[in-house]
Structure formats: structure tokens, C-alpha cells
Design a protein around this motif. Structure first.
Motif, PDB file in Angstrom:
ATOM      1  N   CYS A   2     -32.011 -16.016 110.907  1.00 17.70           N
ATOM      2  CA  CYS A   2     -33.013 -15.471 110.100  1.00 17.70           C
ATOM      3  C   CYS A   2     -32.473 -16.068 108.679  1.00 17.70           C
ATOM      4  O   CYS A   2     -31.363 -16.132 108.385  1.00 17.70           O
ATOM      5  CB  CYS A   2     -32.981 -14.055 109.938  1.00 17.70           C
ATOM      6  SG  CYS A   2     -33.956 -13.470 108.656  1.00 17.70           S
ATOM      7  N   VAL A  22     -39.551 -20.483 111.405  1.00 18.55           N
ATOM      8  CA  VAL A  22     -40.016 -19.395 112.250  1.00 18.55           C
ATOM      9  C   VAL A  22     -39.332 -19.447 113.613  1.00 18.55           C
ATOM     10  O   VAL A  22     -40.093 -20.340 114.247  1.00 18.55           O
ATOM     11  CB  VAL A  22     -41.128 -18.732 111.958  1.00 18.55           C
ATOM     12  CG1 VAL A  22     -41.689 -17.546 112.821  1.00 18.55           C
ATOM     13  CG2 VAL A  22     -41.589 -18.655 110.649  1.00 18.55           C
ATOM     14  N   GLU A  35     -38.712 -14.109 115.214  1.00 16.54           N
ATOM     15  CA  GLU A  35     -39.011 -13.994 114.085  1.00 16.54           C
ATOM     16  C   GLU A  35     -40.598 -13.981 113.596  1.00 16.54           C
ATOM     17  O   GLU A  35     -41.100 -14.523 114.092  1.00 16.54           O
ATOM     18  CB  GLU A  35     -38.139 -14.919 113.105  1.00 16.54           C
ATOM     19  CG  GLU A  35     -36.927 -14.983 113.177  1.00 16.54           C
ATOM     20  CD  GLU A  35     -36.282 -16.118 112.477  1.00 16.54           C
ATOM     21  OE1 GLU A  35     -34.935 -16.007 112.271  1.00 16.54           O
ATOM     22  OE2 GLU A  35     -36.983 -17.182 112.098  1.00 16.54           O
ATOM     23  N   GLN A  36     -40.872 -12.989 112.904  1.00 14.77           N
ATOM     24  CA  GLN A  36     -42.201 -12.990 112.124  1.00 14.77           C
ATOM     25  C   GLN A  36     -42.524 -13.915 111.059  1.00 14.77           C
ATOM     26  O   GLN A  36     -43.547 -14.573 111.035  1.00 14.77           O
ATOM     27  CB  GLN A  36     -42.700 -11.560 111.827  1.00 14.77           C
ATOM     28  CG  GLN A  36     -42.446 -10.538 113.033  1.00 14.77           C
ATOM     29  CD  GLN A  36     -42.868  -9.155 112.525  1.00 14.77           C
ATOM     30  OE1 GLN A  36     -42.944  -8.862 111.423  1.00 14.77           O
ATOM     31  NE2 GLN A  36     -42.943  -8.337 113.488  1.00 14.77           N
ATOM     32  N   CYS A  37     -41.251 -14.275 110.481  1.00 15.56           N
ATOM     33  CA  CYS A  37     -41.611 -15.160 109.457  1.00 15.56           C
ATOM     34  C   CYS A  37     -40.423 -15.628 108.894  1.00 15.56           C
ATOM     35  O   CYS A  37     -39.178 -14.933 109.380  1.00 15.56           O
ATOM     36  CB  CYS A  37     -42.320 -14.333 108.081  1.00 15.56           C
ATOM     37  SG  CYS A  37     -41.456 -13.099 107.528  1.00 15.56           S
ATOM     38  N   ASP A  38     -39.891 -16.635 108.158  1.00 24.66           N
ATOM     39  CA  ASP A  38     -38.716 -17.299 107.457  1.00 24.66           C
ATOM     40  C   ASP A  38     -38.899 -17.994 106.448  1.00 24.66           C
ATOM     41  O   ASP A  38     -39.417 -18.924 106.620  1.00 24.66           O
ATOM     42  CB  ASP A  38     -38.017 -17.810 108.675  1.00 24.66           C
ATOM     43  CG  ASP A  38     -36.503 -17.849 108.510  1.00 24.66           C
ATOM     44  OD1 ASP A  38     -36.133 -18.218 107.303  1.00 24.66           O
ATOM     45  OD2 ASP A  38     -35.601 -17.719 109.374  1.00 24.66           O
ATOM     46  N   ASP A  39     -38.675 -17.534 105.380  1.00 19.68           N
ATOM     47  CA  ASP A  39     -38.846 -18.307 104.253  1.00 19.68           C
ATOM     48  C   ASP A  39     -37.898 -18.864 103.505  1.00 19.68           C
ATOM     49  O   ASP A  39     -37.787 -19.395 102.310  1.00 19.68           O
ATOM     50  CB  ASP A  39     -39.668 -17.602 103.158  1.00 19.68           C
ATOM     51  CG  ASP A  39     -38.961 -15.961 102.718  1.00 19.68           C
ATOM     52  OD1 ASP A  39     -37.899 -15.928 103.033  1.00 19.68           O
ATOM     53  OD2 ASP A  39     -39.520 -15.292 102.031  1.00 19.68           O
ATOM     54  N   SER A  49     -36.518  -9.599 100.193  1.00 22.26           N
ATOM     55  CA  SER A  49     -37.902  -9.078 100.328  1.00 22.26           C
ATOM     56  C   SER A  49     -38.770  -9.018  99.160  1.00 22.26           C
ATOM     57  O   SER A  49     -38.563  -9.234  98.017  1.00 22.26           O
ATOM     58  CB  SER A  49     -37.562  -7.672 100.995  1.00 22.26           C
ATOM     59  OG  SER A  49     -36.691  -7.564 102.023  1.00 22.26           O
ATOM     60  N   CYS A  67     -42.293 -12.304 103.004  1.00 23.73           N
ATOM     61  CA  CYS A  67     -41.341 -12.298 104.172  1.00 23.73           C
ATOM     62  C   CYS A  67     -40.090 -11.420 103.917  1.00 23.73           C
ATOM     63  O   CYS A  67     -39.396 -11.736 102.933  1.00 23.73           O
ATOM     64  CB  CYS A  67     -40.894 -13.534 104.588  1.00 23.73           C
ATOM     65  SG  CYS A  67     -39.998 -13.790 106.142  1.00 23.73           S
ATOM     66  N   CYS A  70     -36.640 -11.141 108.278  1.00 22.75           N
ATOM     67  CA  CYS A  70     -37.538 -11.983 108.832  1.00 22.75           C
ATOM     68  C   CYS A  70     -38.487 -11.511 109.430  1.00 22.75           C
ATOM     69  O   CYS A  70     -39.185 -11.700 110.730  1.00 22.75           O
ATOM     70  CB  CYS A  70     -36.824 -12.986 109.654  1.00 22.75           C
ATOM     71  SG  CYS A  70     -35.712 -14.334 108.842  1.00 22.75           S
ATOM     72  N   LYS A  94     -42.340  -9.789 108.856  1.00 27.31           N
ATOM     73  CA  LYS A  94     -43.692  -9.936 108.106  1.00 27.31           C
ATOM     74  C   LYS A  94     -44.430  -8.632 107.882  1.00 27.31           C
ATOM     75  O   LYS A  94     -44.739  -8.020 108.663  1.00 27.31           O
ATOM     76  CB  LYS A  94     -44.546 -10.958 108.751  1.00 27.31           C
ATOM     77  CG  LYS A  94     -45.617 -11.496 107.553  1.00 27.31           C
ATOM     78  CD  LYS A  94     -46.293 -12.684 108.218  1.00 27.31           C
ATOM     79  CE  LYS A  94     -47.268 -13.252 107.412  1.00 27.31           C
ATOM     80  NZ  LYS A  94     -47.995 -14.456 107.947  1.00 27.31           N
TER      81      LYS A  94
END
Length: 650
Positions: free
Chosen positions: A465, A470, A475-479, A484, A488, A492, A494
Motif C-alpha cells: 500500500c 493499485v 487494493e481499491q486505490c493507491d496514490d 487520507s 484514496c 489504500c 477508496k
């Protein structure tokens, strides 16, 4: 001092006094005081009357007698008169003497008085036991157990086999007695040539002493030097010619006196060159110096390899044992030469005989074909006559290829045998890089597929993460950060998105379904994707029953969280106002149709379940700029009024 008084009861004439006095002391060993009572008026009388008369030395009357001062004959009792008187231990008269039982002083002769009396061997008048006379007046004697000045030892016994002999001398080899450690002892008869040596050892062959006396029969004895081939044999007999043992000065010894058997009667070899064919000789021409006749100077029939060159036999050379097919003289006694099919070590590189020549493994001059000579010889894949390793043929005459250790065009590296898919140069001669499918040092993984959504992204580090990729299914997201509120979450996940429609509608939304369709249309128009529903309620349908309740929170489309969870959304406060439209703009009017309480249940004013635009009917609203409970529960207005919709991602 003993004092005796002599009293006379008879008169003594004065003329006799001078005669009597000298008679008192002679012969006595002690002084005696004599008191004479002289009565001059008394007349002459007899001995024993108590008066000293003429011829008397004394007269004590009845006291005269043996052992008394005055004897019965009126003579003084003195030492030497053979009568023991007062103060005397004995008196043998004329028998008194220094060596008698009674001494001249009339004392008993005892040990220690300085006189050698009867039964005494000596008497030195002292109590010293270690001098020439013991304190028992016995003269010192060997064997008495006392070491006297003239004795080296005295153990008081007559055993001559212990450490002290009966002559009081220390035990020693040569004293005639066999003591511990001695095998024999003949005293003066000991001799290194006899049966008992000077070291008191029994004579034996090999002791280094010639035993030729007594029972000895040795002719020699060199000790450890005895043995075969030596002057003295093992049996202590001299090594002589004819005994079968080759001794010093002998060339041979066959144990007989025969001629013609190779060893003469005087132990001299019957040698080659005597012009006699001795046993073992094929011939003997007297060593005439001609090696090419019928007999060599070694008494052998001429043959190749005998060390003599016999031209008559076709020999060019003969080095004897030095002949070799790899040397200057071959086993056929021919001089080595290029083309003889024999490789002369150190001179020729090869020799294939008639097959030597150009384009052959062995050239005409017996040098081997070499890589780089421009001729492809057997065993060479190529030969371009140069030493460049960067062309199609290496300087090892092998076709260039990955793994040959040379970096050719198209190769990034080549470590030869050191190539390794996990090393500095891969087996494909490429430098190791992330994504080549081989895990090298510093890489956690390398699946070589370039996909960033699996467990091994293009960084060759295991997916985690916040790595910016992603990880599908995990994971739903990974920026790429752990913050937070930016669309995202830090873990990780969303959050569900929320926006306010950029278009306003009257209360006739077409029911709950029509409202949801309007939200989906706006999201699609903005390219947001996903499935959307409107935050409105009727008695039959509310967000509580329709919405997929998020566990990852709710956020505006620009990122900030408005609620961490579904429960947080319904608790009456928001973390941030929902105010942005699907286009990311701020609407001019903040009013939004809801028909809900803050907790998501239906209120009583819903524009007839959102099917009426009648101004006389009311629908409840919310404020998109609010963060308190009024975001969803604000006083209603007539259904002919226009307002916006809250759209929640499902």
C-alpha cells in the motif's frame, strides 16, 4: 682424707718416734693422718699391747688386725701388702699392675680408667664410641655395625652381595662378589677378553669386546658393526674370502674355490674383457674397442639399444637406455627427423609422417596448425587470421556467441562462464535490469511482465500500500502516499464519492427512480463512472434501505472526506461540506432536495414521493454548504421551487 689416730697405752721412747713416722705413708694411695700418743715414761712391751715398741710401726692393741690401719704384726696396712686396707678396693700385693685386676693404686681395674685390664681389648679413658676404642673397651672391628675412621661402611653383617662387603668396603665391580646389577664378578680375574668383563657383564658376541680368553672363541667383535658385508660377521668370526659373504675388499664371494663361475677363488670378479667367455657372457673378444664386430666391449652380441652404434646393422645412433621415439635417437636407432611419424619432444610440435603438409593439422615443418593462421584446421570453427574478439570469429577460432567472454555487437556484456541470470551479466549477455524476469541483488521480485497491478510491479519490489500502484484484488486505490482525504485513504481503500448536481430540478423528480437516474446522468456526463443514487427518501424507500453502506468513508470528488463511515455520515455532522458539483464547481444556490432526517429516515415532506411540482405541496431540503445536521434536514419549500440533488456513489 681418712684420719686414723694411733694411741699407745705404753710408753714410747723418744728415740723411736723418728723411726715410726716414716713408716706411716709408704705404699699408700691416700694420705693418712696418724696421731701418736707417746708416753715416754712407759717401758718396753709386746705387739698388740697398745704401745708402739721397738720394730713396730703401730700398735692399736685389740684393734690391730686384717683390714685395719694397723695390722696384727703392728705394721701399717699399705697398698701392695696383699691385704685390703681402709680406702682400698683391692690389694693383690705383687700382683697389682696396670693390666691386672687390681691396679697399683689398689683400685679395681674398670673400663674407662685408662688402663687395659683383664677382659678389655683397649681403654682410652673416654666415652667416645667412634674412636679407636669403643666405650665398652672393645677395639673397633669390621662388622660391628659402627663405621670407624678406617672403614668406608659397616652394615654389621657378613653379606658380600649387599651394598657393604664383609671387609667394610663399598660394593664395586671387581671386588669378587656378584652384587645387584652385576652378571658376574671374578675380582682380579675380570677381563674384557675373559668370561667376565671389567664391567662385570658376561662376555657375549656383539658386546664390542673380543672374547678370546677363558671359554671365549671369538676372532673379532665390533659390536653394532658386526654383520654381513662387514669385517666381523654376526657370529664374531672374521669375514674371509670363501665364506659366501662379500666382505670389505672383496668384489664377490660365492663360497667356493672354483674358477669360471664368475667369482675367482680369491673373490675377484671374472669380468668381461678377459677374452674368456665366462658364464653369463654371450661373447668376450677381450674388449678390442670395436663395437661393430661380432662382440661389443660389454661382452654382448651387438643389438640396437646396447649403447654402441653398429653401422653394419643400419644404426644411425644408439643411446642405450636413452633411446626413445620422443627423443633424438629413436627406438629403432635412427636419428629423429621431421616426417618420421614420431614427435621429437622439445623440437617438433607434431609429426604425422606423410600426412604433414598445408591445410593439415601438422604442417610440413612439423609445426602444428595454429588458430590465427588463416586456415581453418580440424577443431577450429573459423580462422580469420586476426586477434580481434569483436568480429564474427574470436581469437580462439570459435564463432562469436554470447558466453564466449567477448562483448560483440548486440551484447551489453559477456563474462563468459561468469554469465549468470542472477549476476552482473545475464545468460543473454544483457545487463541486469528490473523487469528482465531475473531477481538480482536489491530486487525483491522480478516477474518480467511489466504489469503494475500484480504482486510484483515494475519497481521489482513486492506490492505494498502507498507504492503508487493499485494491487488488483488487494487494493481499491493507491496514490503513493499515506494521506487520507485525497480520494484514496491511507490504507489504500477508496471512499465513496459524493457531489451536488450542477442542475436544479422541481419536486417532480420522477420518484426515487427518476432521481437516481438524474444522478447517474450527471456522473456519466462528468466522466466519473460508477453507479450512483440520489440522497432522497419516501415512506417506502430511504437511503437506509437503498444505499450500499460504505465502510471506507465518503468523500467529495475533489478528495476531502465528509464522513469516515456510514455511521459517521448519519451522526449529524460532516467533516467537510458536500458543496461541489460533479464538475467540481460551486453552485450558486446551496439548496438540495432530501426529504430525509439527518439519520437517513424519511421526513413527512417529500413532494408526494417526488412526483409533484405543485407549489402548494412541500418537500424538505438540505444545505450543501452545511456541516451540521442541516446538510440533510432543512425546512422544506413548495415543490414548484427548483433545487439540486445529493448524488452518492454506490
Amino acid at each position: 682424707m681418712s684420719t686414723k689416730k694411733i694411741r699407745s697405752r705404753h710408753g714410747l721412747r723418744a728415740g723411736l718416734l723418728a723411726v715410726a713416722l716414716p713408716l706411716v705413708t709408704p705404699g699408700c694411695d691416700a694420705a693418712v693422718d696418724v696421731t701418736l700418743n707417746v708416753d715416754p715414761s712407759a717401758g718396753p712391751g709386746a705387739c698388740g699391747d697398745g704401745h708402739i715398741g721397738p720394730g713396730e710401726q703401730c700398735d692399736d692393741g685389740p684393734a690391730n688386725g686384717p683390714g685395719q690401719v694397723c695390722r696384727t704384726n703392728c705394721r701399717f696396712n699399705v697398698c701392695g701388702d696383699a691385704e685390703v686396707g681402709p680406702g682400698e678396693q683391692c690389694d693383690d700385693g705383687p700382683g697389682n699392675d696396670d693390666d691386672a685386676a687390681c691396679t697399683p693404686e689398689c683400685q679395681h681395674n674398670v673400663c674407662g680408667d685408662g688402663f687395659v685390664g683383664p677382659g678389655e681389648g683397649c681403654d682410652d679413658g673416654n666415652a667416645v664410641d667412634a674412636d679407636d676404642c669403643s666405650n665398652t673397651c672393645v677395639a673397633p672391628d669390621c662388622g660391628d655395625g659402627v663405621v670407624q675412621p678406617a672403614e668406608a661402611c659397616d652394615d654389621g653383617n657378613t653379606d658380600d652381595t649387599d651394598a657393604c662387603t664383609s671387609a667394610c668396603t663399598p660394593a664395586a665391580c671387581g671386588d669378587g662378589f656378584v652384587q645387584a646389577g652385576e652378571a658376574c664378578d671374578d675380582g682380579p680375574g675380570n677381563s674384557d677378553a675373559g668370561d667376565c668383563t671389567l664391567a662385570c657383564a658376561l662376555a657375549t658376541c656383539g658386546d664390542g669386546l673380543v672374547h678370546d680368553q677363558g671359554s671365549g672363541t671369538e676372532a673379532c667383535d665390533l659390536g653394532a658393526g658386526n654383520g654381513p658385508g662387514h669385517v666381523c660377521l654376526a657370529g664374531c668370526t672374521l669375514n674371509v674370502c670363501g665364506d659366501g659373504d662379500v666382505g670389505p675388499g672383496e668384489a664377490c664371494d660365492d663360497g667356493n674355490g672354483d674358477d669360471g663361475d664368475g667369482c675367482s677363488p680369491v673373490c675377484v670378479l671374472e669380468e668381461c674383457g678377459n677374452a674368456i667367455v665366462d658364464p653369463g657372457e654371450p661373447c668376450d673378444d677381450g674388449m678390442d674397442g670395436d663395437p661393430d664386430d661380432d662382440c661389443t666391449d660389454a661382452c654382448n652380441v651387438p643389438i640396437c639399444g646396447d649403447g654402441f652404434v653398429q653401422p653394419s646393422l643400419g644404426e644411425e645412433c644408439d643411446l642405450g637406455a636413452g633411446n626413445a621415439d620422443s627423443g633424438a635417437c629413436t627406438l629403432a636407432c635412427q636419428n629423429a627427423a621431421c616426417g618420421d611419424n614420431l614427435v621429437w619432444q622439445g623440437v617438433e610440435q607434431c609429426d604425422n609422417g606423410e600426412y604433414n603438409g598445408p591445410a593439415q593439422p601438422c604442417k610440413a615443418d612439423c609445426t602444428g596448425a595454429e588458430c590465427g593462421d588463416g586456415v581453418v584446421q580440424p577443431g577450429e570453427a573459423c580462422d580469420d587470421a586476426n586477434t580481434s574478439n569483436l568480429d564474427a570469429c574470436t581469437n580462439a577460432c570459435k564463432a562469436s556467441t554470447c558466453g564466449d567472454g567477448f562483448v560483440q555487437p548486440g551484447e551489453q556484456c559477456d563474462l563468459g562462464g561468469g554469465n549468470d541470470n542472477k549476476g552482473a551479466c545475464t545468460l543473454a549477455c544483457l545487463l541486469p535490469v528490473c523487469g528482465d524476469g531475473f531477481r538480482q541483488a536489491g530486487e525483491q521480485c522480478d516477474d518480467g511482465n511489466g504489469v503494475n497491478t500484480d504482486i510484483c510491479p515494475s519497481t521489482c519490489q513486492f506490492a505494498v500500500c502507498n507504492d503508487g500502484f493499485v494491487w488488483a484484488g488487494h487494493e481499491q486505490c493507491d496514490d503513493g502516499n499515506n494521506v487520507s482525504g485525497d480520494g484514496c485513504n491511507a490504507e489504500c481503500t477508496k471512499p465513496k464519492r459524493v457531489f451536488v448536481t450542477s442542475i436544479s430540478y422541481n419536486g417532480n423528480l420522477g420518484g426515487v427512480t427518476g432521481a437516481a437516474a438524474k444522478c447517474q446522468t450527471r456522473a456519466n456526463a462528468a466522466g466519473l463512472g460508477g453507479t450512483w443514487d440520489a440522497w432522497i427518501a419516501t415512506a417506502a424507500s430511504t437511503p437506509l434501505t437503498r444505499f450500499t453502506q460504505s465502510t471506507t468513508g465518503y468523500a467529495r470528488i475533489d478528495g476531502p472526506l465528509i464522513a469516515n463511515t456510514w455511521a459517521d455520515l448519519l451522526d449529524g455532522t460532516l467533516a467537510a461540506p458536500i458543496r461541489l458539483t460533479e464538475l467540481g464547481t460551486l453552485p450558486a444556490v446551496p439548496y438540495v432536495w432530501t426529504g430525509t432526517n439527518t439519520n437517513g429516515t424519511a421526513s413527512s415532506a417529500t413532494c408526494t414521493n417526488w412526483t409533484s411540482s405543485n407549489a402548494g405541496i412541500v418537500g424538505d431540503q438540505g444545505l450543501s454548504t452545511a456541516v451540521n445536521l442541516t446538510w440533510a434536514d432543512y425546512p422544506g419549500v413548495g415543490c414548484s421551487t427548483t433545487a439540486r440533488l445529493y448524488c452518492f456513489e454506490q
